[in-house]
Write a protein that holds these residues in place. Structure first.
Motif, PDB file in Angstrom:
ATOM      1  N   ASP A 364       0.827  -1.204   0.000  1.00 54.95           N
ATOM      2  CA  ASP A 364       0.000   0.000   0.000  1.00 54.95           C
ATOM      3  C   ASP A 364       0.861   1.255   0.000  1.00 54.95           C
ATOM      4  O   ASP A 364       0.569   2.236  -0.695  1.00 54.95           O
ATOM      5  N   ASP A 367       2.396   1.627  -3.463  1.00 55.56           N
ATOM      6  CA  ASP A 367       1.349   2.009  -4.407  1.00 55.56           C
ATOM      7  C   ASP A 367       1.014   3.489  -4.285  1.00 55.56           C
ATOM      8  O   ASP A 367       0.801   4.185  -5.286  1.00 55.56           O
ATOM      9  N   ALA A 371       1.565   6.373  -7.076  1.00 56.02           N
ATOM     10  CA  ALA A 371       0.478   7.263  -7.509  1.00 56.02           C
ATOM     11  C   ALA A 371       0.920   8.724  -7.503  1.00 56.02           C
ATOM     12  O   ALA A 371       0.518   9.515  -8.378  1.00 56.02           O
ATOM     13  N   SER A 408      -2.140  -0.814  -8.566  1.00 58.69           N
ATOM     14  CA  SER A 408      -3.266  -0.611  -7.655  1.00 58.69           C
ATOM     15  C   SER A 408      -4.095  -1.884  -7.525  1.00 58.69           C
ATOM     16  O   SER A 408      -4.556  -2.228  -6.435  1.00 58.69           O
TER      17      SER A 408
END
Length: 529
Positions: A364, A367, A371, A408
């Motif tokens: 997470d 990711d 992003a 994702s």
């Protein structure tokens, strides 16, 4: 910490190591990983006292039975059938029956490394000397490892209490010359392989079938591999945080040692030190923001949870690895038969449930960092989606847009797998096994989370290197510390700069494989600050 730590993580596996001694000593996670991935052979301890003690256990069990004593699973039925007496004339046949009726596993087969880790874990447990098996049984298990006679072990079918019975039955079956094995890169009948090696298949003595199967070797072997891969990912996540900081023109001040000294979680401080070392020499003048976003600024706090958790996980995994975990136990010193429940895999189950959560949090984190660096609203001047196309071609190029979407998806799947397996105990086997650990399911889940997280790490690695190169295109004077330049150069050799859109699947697969393989080849790489 060497600047080559993470560069080394991208290299091919090294050659076989020296033999690992089994018996009379503490076996480490790293040694199991070495056996499983570096083709390190094993050798049984040559100490005469240790060898005599192994044989004393088997001898005591024979005398105990000859005296008319009752021993579970030796002259009784198994599980709920423990109330069924087995006549002496059938006692010799009973172990083979156990291996055969448990031949009902399903699902994907364990790969070579996983199979070797499982065999090493079972061998080490039996070598503890409380299982009543003969030395020849330990020698045959060592032969499986040293000759790479690999049982085809289905991954599904164990509830993780009363041991990993069904998957371990495939190890036992291979020893007696039944079922298929992988040998020399081909699927072969086990009896044919033993014949080719000039070895007579083993005839199991009383309790030896139970001793092979009634233990936690599958979940423990898998846990050793999971531990090594997870530790590697903590270091890689720190490296990618440093790389993202440079790409985003962020601040090194967020990793100042004082910040972590006043909140003294050791793993958190370690992660910050890794990032600080990677950013050494970078000017700390505030860039576009006084404070970088959480996925950058708080990265040591996220990574540190995994790093700290690994310390107690090592304790529990190695305790399980170095234990007698079958039932009943045969004490050759006091000459007692001890009926208990050491086959229960609760510690491994809890460790794997916790580890998959810690690792999914790394996914997470990476990711979220990915992003930020692909989005021109947040990446402080980098091109949209990190496209490297020239101005004329920019309208039709989309760079890392799809990579971020895929990352994702992988992250979401990793997070979905964090539901704990250990709380889903089922009452089985006529309510004899009425509280079970689900440890093997937890370990398998953890490996899947690791696989997905390594894919996220590969995507983030490619994107972060691209972003750093784009930052240098915008400002060639951007300070990029030497460790990050060297790492980026190594990655670029696997996946060149993306100036025009191309399919990146091959690059991602290659880098993911290297991340996973190098974590297993030498789990010490990048571990020391």
């Amino acid at each position: 910490m060497s600047e080559h730590d993470l560069i080394d993580d991208l290299r091919a596996p090294r050659n076989a190591q020296q033999a690992v001694t089994i018996g009379g000593r503490h076996l480490t996670i790293e040694e199991v990983v070495s056996i499983a991935t570096q083709r390190a052979p094993v050798s049984l301890n040559a100490d005469a006292g240790w060898r005599a003690r192994i044989e004393r256990g088997a001898d005591f069990l024979r005398r105990h039975l000859a005296a008319g004593k009752t021993v579970y699973g030796v002259n009784t039925g198994y599980g709920d059938a423990c109330v069924v007496d087995v006549p002496m004339e059938l006692v010799e046949a009973l172990p083979l029956q156990l291996t055969r009726y448990h031949g009902c596993g399903m699902g994907a087969y364990l790969d070579d490394a996983q199979t070797l880790a499982v065999i090493a874990a079972r061998l080490n447990s039996l070598a503890y000397g409380f299982s009543g098996v003969r030395l020849v049984l330990l020698e045959r298990l060592a032969d499986l490892i040293n000759h790479r006679v690999l049982p085809r072990v289905p991954s599904e079918g164990s509830v993780g209490a009363s041991g990993d019975l069904t998957p371990l039955s495939y190890v036992a079956a291979a020893l007696v010359g039944e079922r298929d094995v992988m040998f020399g890169g081909a699927l072969r009948d086990a009896s044919d392989v033993w014949s080719a090696l000039g070895v007579t298949p083993l005839r199991l003595a009383p309790k030896e079938g139970l001793a092979l199967m009634n233990g936690t070797a599958v979940m423990t072997g898998l846990a050793c591999l999971a531990f090594a891969r997870a530790r590697h990912l903590t270091r890689l996540a720190a490296r990618l945080t440093a790389l993202s900081t440079v790409a985003l023109d962020g601040r090194a001040a967020h990793f100042d040692a004082t910040i972590f000294a006043v909140k003294p979680h050791a793993g958190q401080a370690e992660a910050a030190a890794w990032i600080r070392a990677d950013l050494a020499g970078r000017d700390d003048t505030p860039g576009h923001r006084l404070q970088d976003r959480y996925s950058i600024r708080c990265a040591p706090h996220v990574i540190g949870v995994a790093s700290d958790a690994l310390s107690w996980m090592r304790r529990d995994i190695e305790n399980e690895l170095n234990s007698a975990n079958d039932n009943p136990l045969i004490d050759p010193d006091s000459e007692r038969v001890l009926h208990g429940g050491n086959f229960y895999g609760g510690h491994i189950a809890f460790a794997m449930d916790a580890l998959k959560t810690a690792v999914a949090n790394l996914a997470d984190l990476m990711d979220r960092q990915l992003a930020l660096i692909v989005d021109d609203k947040f990446n402080n001047g980098l091109p949209r989606n990190l496209t490297g196309a020239t101005h004329a071609r920019a309208p039709i190029n989309h760079g890392f847009k799809a990579v971020q979407i895929s990352a994702s998806a992988w992250t979401a799947e990793a997070l979905k797998h964090t539901m704990p397996a250990s709380v889903f105990s089922r009452s089985t086997e006529a309510h004899n096994q009425d509280k079970v650990s689900m440890g093997t399911i937890a370990a398998r889940d953890c490996l899947r989370v690791l696989e997905l997280t390594e894919q996220v790490a590969a995507a983030h690695t490619l994107a972060a290197v691209q972003a750093m190169q784009l930052r240098l295109r915008l400002d060639p004077e951007t300070p990029v510390p030497a460790p990050l330049r060297a790492f980026a150069s190594t990655v670029a050799a696997v996946s060149p700069f993306v100036d025009e859109d191309r399919a990146l699947e091959r690059d991602l697969r290659a880098l993911t494989a290297r991340i996973a393989a190098c974590a297993l080849v030498d789990p010490n790489e990048g571990a020391a600050s």
